[in-house]
Design an enzyme around this catalytic site. Structure first.
Site, mmCIF file in Angstrom:
data_model
loop_
_atom_site.group_PDB
_atom_site.id
_atom_site.type_symbol
_atom_site.label_atom_id
_atom_site.label_comp_id
_atom_site.label_asym_id
_atom_site.label_seq_id
_atom_site.Cartn_x
_atom_site.Cartn_y
_atom_site.Cartn_z
ATOM 1 N N CYS A 184 13.910 10.905 6.323
ATOM 2 C CA CYS A 184 13.761 10.574 7.749
ATOM 3 C C CYS A 184 15.066 10.732 8.525
ATOM 4 O O CYS A 184 15.063 11.136 9.674
ATOM 5 C CB CYS A 184 13.240 9.158 7.889
ATOM 6 S SG CYS A 184 14.248 7.984 6.978
ATOM 7 N N GLY A 190 2.842 5.165 13.171
ATOM 8 C CA GLY A 190 3.439 3.902 13.631
ATOM 9 C C GLY A 190 2.754 3.399 14.896
ATOM 10 O O GLY A 190 2.504 2.197 15.045
ATOM 11 N N GLU A 229 9.906 16.678 14.534
ATOM 12 C CA GLU A 229 10.289 16.389 13.148
ATOM 13 C C GLU A 229 9.474 17.307 12.232
ATOM 14 O O GLU A 229 8.241 17.278 12.252
ATOM 15 C CB GLU A 229 9.990 14.929 12.806
ATOM 16 C CG GLU A 229 10.432 14.595 11.397
ATOM 17 C CD GLU A 229 10.064 13.182 10.962
ATOM 18 O OE1 GLU A 229 8.877 12.824 11.070
ATOM 19 O OE2 GLU A 229 10.944 12.456 10.495
ATOM 20 N N GLY A 242 6.895 5.210 7.979
ATOM 21 C CA GLY A 242 6.081 6.430 8.013
ATOM 22 C C GLY A 242 6.346 7.190 9.295
ATOM 23 O O GLY A 242 7.399 7.022 9.926
ATOM 24 N N SER A 243 5.380 8.002 9.700
ATOM 25 C CA SER A 243 5.603 8.860 10.867
ATOM 26 C C SER A 243 5.449 8.069 12.165
ATOM 27 O O SER A 243 4.805 7.018 12.207
ATOM 28 C CB SER A 243 4.603 10.015 10.839
ATOM 29 O OG SER A 243 3.298 9.489 10.963
ATOM 30 N N THR A 244 6.011 8.611 13.219
ATOM 31 C CA THR A 244 5.927 7.960 14.526
ATOM 32 C C THR A 244 4.475 7.887 14.999
ATOM 33 O O THR A 244 4.044 6.860 15.536
ATOM 34 C CB THR A 244 6.819 8.720 15.531
ATOM 35 O OG1 THR A 244 8.178 8.566 15.095
ATOM 36 C CG2 THR A 244 6.687 8.182 16.938
ATOM 37 N N GLU A 296 9.749 1.646 10.638
ATOM 38 C CA GLU A 296 10.797 2.634 10.324
ATOM 39 C C GLU A 296 10.112 3.994 10.417
ATOM 40 O O GLU A 296 9.292 4.330 9.566
ATOM 41 C CB GLU A 296 11.340 2.431 8.900
ATOM 42 C CG GLU A 296 12.086 1.139 8.684
ATOM 43 C CD GLU A 296 13.467 1.116 9.321
ATOM 44 O OE1 GLU A 296 13.868 2.126 9.926
ATOM 45 O OE2 GLU A 296 14.121 0.068 9.233
ATOM 46 N N LYS A 353 0.841 -1.209 0.000
ATOM 47 C CA LYS A 353 0.000 0.000 0.000
ATOM 48 C C LYS A 353 0.875 1.258 0.000
ATOM 49 O O LYS A 353 1.517 1.587 0.993
ATOM 50 C CB LYS A 353 -0.929 0.045 1.225
ATOM 51 C CG LYS A 353 -2.011 1.113 1.009
ATOM 52 C CD LYS A 353 -2.561 1.714 2.264
ATOM 53 C CE LYS A 353 -1.761 2.823 2.835
ATOM 54 N NZ LYS A 353 -1.674 4.053 2.037
HETATM 55 P P1 NAD Z 1 2.457 8.721 7.371
HETATM 56 O O1 NAD Z 1 2.715 8.042 8.669
HETATM 57 O O2 NAD Z 1 1.447 9.793 7.327
HETATM 58 O O3 NAD Z 1 1.975 7.646 6.273
HETATM 59 C C1 NAD Z 1 2.754 6.522 5.939
HETATM 60 C C2 NAD Z 1 1.849 5.481 5.288
HETATM 61 O O4 NAD Z 1 0.912 5.009 6.260
HETATM 62 C C3 NAD Z 1 1.005 6.009 4.124
HETATM 63 O O5 NAD Z 1 0.913 4.996 3.152
HETATM 64 C C4 NAD Z 1 -0.344 6.271 4.783
HETATM 65 O O6 NAD Z 1 -1.412 6.249 3.865
HETATM 66 C C5 NAD Z 1 -0.413 5.122 5.769
HETATM 67 N N1 NAD Z 1 -1.301 5.330 6.923
HETATM 68 C C6 NAD Z 1 -1.781 6.490 7.425
HETATM 69 N N2 NAD Z 1 -2.533 6.249 8.535
HETATM 70 C C7 NAD Z 1 -2.509 4.907 8.724
HETATM 71 C C8 NAD Z 1 -3.062 4.039 9.716
HETATM 72 N N3 NAD Z 1 -3.814 4.514 10.722
HETATM 73 N N4 NAD Z 1 -2.810 2.709 9.624
HETATM 74 C C9 NAD Z 1 -2.039 2.228 8.632
HETATM 75 N N5 NAD Z 1 -1.492 2.990 7.664
HETATM 76 C C10 NAD Z 1 -1.723 4.320 7.723
HETATM 77 O O7 NAD Z 1 3.885 9.191 6.849
HETATM 78 P P2 NAD Z 1 4.192 10.101 5.597
HETATM 79 O O8 NAD Z 1 3.738 11.479 5.927
HETATM 80 O O9 NAD Z 1 3.701 9.420 4.378
HETATM 81 O O10 NAD Z 1 5.801 10.046 5.555
HETATM 82 C C11 NAD Z 1 6.620 10.864 6.298
HETATM 83 C C12 NAD Z 1 7.067 10.174 7.565
HETATM 84 O O11 NAD Z 1 7.714 8.951 7.249
HETATM 85 C C13 NAD Z 1 8.085 10.977 8.347
HETATM 86 O O12 NAD Z 1 7.778 10.934 9.714
HETATM 87 C C14 NAD Z 1 9.395 10.248 8.092
HETATM 88 O O13 NAD Z 1 10.369 10.423 9.079
HETATM 89 C C15 NAD Z 1 8.927 8.845 7.987
HETATM 90 N N6 NAD Z 1 9.902 8.032 7.258
HETATM 91 C C16 NAD Z 1 10.697 7.168 7.946
HETATM 92 C C17 NAD Z 1 11.671 6.424 7.292
HETATM 93 C C18 NAD Z 1 12.574 5.468 8.025
HETATM 94 O O14 NAD Z 1 13.143 4.603 7.368
HETATM 95 N N7 NAD Z 1 12.745 5.579 9.333
HETATM 96 C C19 NAD Z 1 11.805 6.551 5.913
HETATM 97 C C20 NAD Z 1 10.985 7.437 5.242
HETATM 98 C C21 NAD Z 1 10.026 8.173 5.921
#
Ligand code: NAD
Length: 511
Positions: A314, A261, A415, A256-258, A279, A202
């Site tokens: 990130c 997560g 962040e 994605g974001s903390t 991550e 996804k």
């Molecule tokens: P996000 O957490 O908003 O979304 C990430 C993914 O999760 C998207 O596909 C989103 O549609 C999905 N999502 C949203 N809500 C969800 C839920 N309740 N349950 C399951 N899935 C859900 O993150 P973003 O804004 O897309 O990306 C930026 C963030 O990602 C930043 O915090 C960045 O630090 C982090 N990031 C981390 C790494 C790493 O390797 N540590 C790498 C890249 C990005």
């Protein structure tokens, strides 16, 4: 639809006019979910607009998968796992198939990079030079692991044999963010498939285009990939939540974001206690001691690591700690670089920095710039939207540097995920280590010194999953990637991704 490479064999990868022409045609076609080896177009009518953040233009609509589509994708992956059509494929055949995916990505890198740039806002040259080669190579890397993930035989008393087996986990949901859409998906797909799992991918609704095209290419060009092994559902938070709650999913690998997560963990635990790898976010420190070995390189690299991909990384070093003795000189040089930066749309060859990915993210960055000012921070460069030339229609933020900040301010703690750097002076090793570790995150950290003893001592005391000495940002498939504290659970890359997509069985035999 034929790929660009078939349409014009001779096209130059830098012929962006032709690439864009091809992309315009591609965008006109309807896109669905890819389930059980076929495209599914019917179902939930809900969709999310995909926007080109460089111009504000609507590109297409991204379908939002609901219960019905998710059930179908998980059922297809379950069937393909349960009947062993994938896991029992001979290892060498599976390995060759993964290598053929690597070649496929290479052959189509121009069109994939063009789509990646279009909805993400990153520069085409960043996509084609940074993201695409790695997205292909990771398949070669994990193809090589299909016959190398050895088990153990434990020492036992006479009359017993005990050995372990790495088994695939089953159906893996792979949820990825918008900053490196294709690359981060490939980081997950390659090891998950290498270990014999089946997957449901996804992407973020902001950046689904390159992944959609990747699935089309798989469908058209890879003949021996069994149906149901790799599935794609598009959609936003609701689609992600449904996947995490699904009783038929064995594992969620999430980047994605903390904050998200934590939601992923809650729904995964509340449903069937599925395994979770995370991550997440970061606010990584970058410490420059006064015995930095090569000041010019440290300045250039600190700038590039922070501001490339418009600060949407990130692990970027968003908190820069510079020894008092060299602080002013270091800041002045960073300001010089930032002042000369040209923000521009994706296919502008002369641009140095692309547009932020989406309105939400742009608004967040601008809000944090205001917060930093209200906290007493001094903006020494940037701090505003870039509206030069055609940029007024896009989401461009000038590279921004704050001084006169301390490590307790929100602008230093949260962040921001954009081109906003805070610079904080320090006087002693203990002081800077304490500030560097005073964060909820622990993804990466950098330090610059010519003193080997100090380098290892400080590296050992930093609370970060990855520490870079004298060059911020070294990555390799052979080295673990991932953070401590609220930056995540587990590691990706190397053998660690294999562990993340397998379960360990212990088998006893009484002779
Ligand atoms: P996000 O957490 O908003 O979304 C990430 C993914 O999760 C998207 O596909 C989103 O549609 C999905 N999502 C949203 N809500 C969800 C839920 N309740 N349950 C399951 N899935 C859900 O993150 P973003 O804004 O897309 O990306 C930026 C963030 O990602 C930043 O915090 C960045 O630090 C982090 N990031 C981390 C790494 C790493 O390797 N540590 C790498 C890249 C990005």
């Amino acid at each position: 639809m034929p790929g660009l490479e078939e349409v014009m064999q001779t096209v130059d990868k830098s012929d962006t006019a032709r690439l864009l022409e091809w992309a315009q045609g591609w965008l006109k076609e309807e896109r669905g979910h890819y389930i059980d080896g076929a495209w599914l177009y019917e179902g939930a009518a809900e969709s999310i607009p995909s926007i080109d953040p460089g111009t504000g233009r609507r590109l297409c609509e991204i379908r939002q998968a609901g219960n019905r589509e998710i059930d179908a994708a998980v059922a297809a992956a379950r069937k393909a796992f349960a009947d062993r059509r994938w896991r029992s494929m001979p290892r060498r055949e599976r390995s060759r198939l993964l290598m053929s995916i690597a070649d496929l990505i290479r052959e189509h890198s121009a069109e994939l990079a063009a789509l990646e740039a279009l909805d993400n806002g990153k520069l085409f040259k960043e996509a084609i030079n940074d993201d695409l080669p790695e997205a292909a190579d990771v398949f070669d890397y994990y193809a090589g692991w299909t016959d190398k993930h050895y088990s153990e035989c434990s020492p036992q008393d006479e009359g017993f044999i005990n050995y372990t087996v790495h088994e695939p986990l089953g159906v893996c949901a792979l949820i990825v963010p918008w900053n490196f859409p294709l690359l981060l998906a490939m980081w997950k797909i390659a090891p998950a498939l290498a270990m014999g799992n089946t997957v449901v991918v996804k992407p973020s609704p902001f950046t689904s285009l390159s992944i959609l095209r990747f699935f089309e290419l798989l469908h058209e060009k890879i003949d021996n990939l069994p149906e149901g092994v790799i599935n794609l559902v598009t959609g936003g938070a609701e689609t992600g939540r449904l996947l995490c709650e699904h009783m038929g999913v064995d594992k969620v690998s999430f980047t994605g974001s903390t904050a998200t997560g934590k939601a992923v963990v809650a729904s995964s635990a509340a449903s069937n206690l599925k395994q979770v790898s995370l991550e997440l976010g970061g606010k990584s420190p970058n410490i420059v001691f006064d015995d930095v070995p090569d000041l010019d390189f440290a300045i250039e690299r600190s700038y590039a690591a922070m501001f490339s991909h418009k600060g949407e990384k990130c692990s970027e070093p968003t908190r820069l700690f510079v020894h008092r003795k060299i602080h002013d000189q270091f800041v002045a040089r960073l300001v010089d670089i930032a002042s000369g930066v040209k923000c521009g749309a994706q296919f502008d060859e002369s641009a140095d920095q692309g547009s932020q990915c989406n309105q939400e993210q742009f608004d967040k960055i601008m809000r944090y710039i205001e917060i930093g000012k209200s906290e007493g921070g001094r903006i020494v460069v940037g701090g505003e939207r870039d509206t030069r030339g055609e940029n007024g229609r896009g989401l461009f933020v000038r590279p921004t540097i704050f001084t006169d900040v301390d490590n307790r301010m929100k602008v230093s703690r949260d962040e921001i995920f954009g081109p906003v750097l805070v610079v904080i002076p320090f006087a002693s090793d203990d002081e800077v280590i304490e500030m560097a570790n005073d964060s909820i995150y622990g993804l990466a950290a950098g330090l610059w010194t010519r003193d080997v003893s100090r380098a290892h001592t400080v590296a050992g005391r930093l609370d970060a999953g990855m520490v870079f000495i004298n060059r911020f940002g070294c990555y390799d498939f052979a080295s673990p990637f991932g953070g401590f504290k609220q930056s995540g659970w587990g590691k990706e890359m190397a053998v660690h991704s294999l562990a993340a997509y397998t379960r360990l069985k212990s088998v006893w035999l009484k002779l």
